[in-house]
Design an enzyme around this catalytic site. Structure first.
Site, short mmCIF file in Angstrom:
data_model
loop_
_atom_site.label_atom_id
_atom_site.label_comp_id
_atom_site.label_asym_id
_atom_site.label_seq_id
_atom_site.Cartn_x
_atom_site.Cartn_y
_atom_site.Cartn_z
N ALA A 8 -7.24 6.26 15.21
CA ALA A 8 -8.14 5.10 15.16
C ALA A 8 -8.69 4.80 13.77
O ALA A 8 -9.11 3.67 13.51
CB ALA A 8 -9.30 5.32 16.14
N MET A 12 -3.25 1.21 10.83
CA MET A 12 -2.79 0.59 12.07
C MET A 12 -3.84 0.72 13.16
O MET A 12 -4.05 -0.21 13.94
CB MET A 12 -1.47 1.24 12.51
CG MET A 12 -0.72 0.43 13.55
SD MET A 12 -0.18 -1.16 12.90
CE MET A 12 -0.32 -2.17 14.36
N HIS A 154 10.18 -2.40 2.87
CA HIS A 154 8.88 -1.92 3.35
C HIS A 154 8.11 -1.29 2.20
O HIS A 154 8.65 -1.06 1.12
CB HIS A 154 9.05 -0.91 4.49
CG HIS A 154 9.39 -1.54 5.80
ND1 HIS A 154 10.68 -1.86 6.14
CD2 HIS A 154 8.62 -1.90 6.85
CE1 HIS A 154 10.69 -2.41 7.35
NE2 HIS A 154 9.45 -2.44 7.80
N LYS A 158 6.59 4.32 3.58
CA LYS A 158 7.39 4.44 4.80
C LYS A 158 8.38 5.59 4.66
O LYS A 158 9.10 5.69 3.66
CB LYS A 158 8.14 3.14 5.09
CG LYS A 158 8.84 3.13 6.44
CD LYS A 158 9.31 1.74 6.81
CE LYS A 158 10.05 1.71 8.13
NZ LYS A 158 9.21 2.19 9.25
#
Length: 266
Positions: A8, A12, A154, A158
């Site tokens: 959290a 993201m 990206h 990544k």
């Protein structure tokens, strides 16, 4: 639908909390952090920057098992499988946006889907999943006369390459052309590789800066080239798609689903 978000406090995770807060038909039931995080006990809305929402962040799924109906997971393959097994044990649905799963890990996720409703897709963006539909149509019409190349870019952080989205695009095109991607994929080229074969599907990868995600599929032949392109400028597009998938799972029986099911594109 009460939705739990794992990771959290990450980029993201914060986008997911915001998307849930803004969406209709869902509410944030739980926010899960890493064990030992200094933010355990903090209000999840304040962590995400949307203000207090009355949900205190916890350190583990076991701490909030009664507080959610569906989990959204964009973590890592190993952690995702642990979370999927937890959800299966407790008959919770799960939306998986994690990429980089190998074949055995995908098989394990399918095992969890025997007891739990699972939406698994390499890309949760509504636009990307519409693009997959367009790619299948283009490949069917253009056939073997057109060379196929897939270029993806990206951000520098990544860890998997090519992206799960690029691989899924390759699979969709290969299936439409009656090929097996494992047999025809070429990942990058260097040196004297010789002329391109007719049925190969090429992949090129870029990792740079803070690029959220860009995919371009070329269909090229003598005299013309068609490009089907998708560019994401914000992670919120993935978060909104994942929340849409979570809402869609309400009342669904155990099984493996993808975003093509969620968007009724099949």
């Amino acid at each position: 639908m009460r939705v739990a978000v794992i990771g959290a406090s990450g980029r993201m995770g914060k986008n997911l909390i915001t998307a849930i807060h803004e969406a209709q038909g869902v509410s944030l039931g739980a926010a899960v952090l890493k064990p030992g995080s200094s933010l355990v006990g903090a209000d999840a809305g304040e962590i995400a920057g949307v203000g207090k929402i009355g949900v205190a962040a916890v350190a583990a799924l076991a701490d909030c098992v009664d507080d959610f109906d569906v989990l959204i997971d964009f973590t890592s393959p190993s952690l995702t499988l642990e979370n999927a097994a937890f959800c299966a044990k407790h008959f919770k649905a799960i939306v998986v946006g994690t990429t980089g799963l190998n074949e055995s890990e995908k098989a394990a996720l399918n095992e969890a889907a025997l007891q739990s409703a699972v939406v698994f897709a390499p890309n949760m963006s509504v636009g990307v999943n519409l693009t997959l539909k367009l790619l299948a149509t283009a490949a069917q019409i253009l056939g073997d006369d057109y060379d196929v190349e897939i270029v993806e870019a990206h951000h520098r952080h990544k860890v998997d390459s090519p992206s799960g989205t690029a691989l899924r695009m390759g699979e969709v095109v290969a299936e439409a052309l009656g090929r097996n991607l494992k047999d025809c994929a070429v990942y990058g080229r260097e040196g004297l590789t010789g002329a391109r074969t007719q049925k190969e599907i090429g992949f090129e990868t870029i990792r740079a800066g803070d690029v959220v995600g860009e995919h371009s599929v070329w269909f090229a032949t003598e005299g013309e080239r068609i490009e089907i392109v998708h560019k994401a400028s914000s992670r919120m597009t993935f978060a909104k798609g994942a929340v849409r998938a979570a809402r869609w799972l309400e009342g669904k029986s155990a099984g493996m689903y993808d975003m093509q099911d969620v968007l009724d594109l099949k």
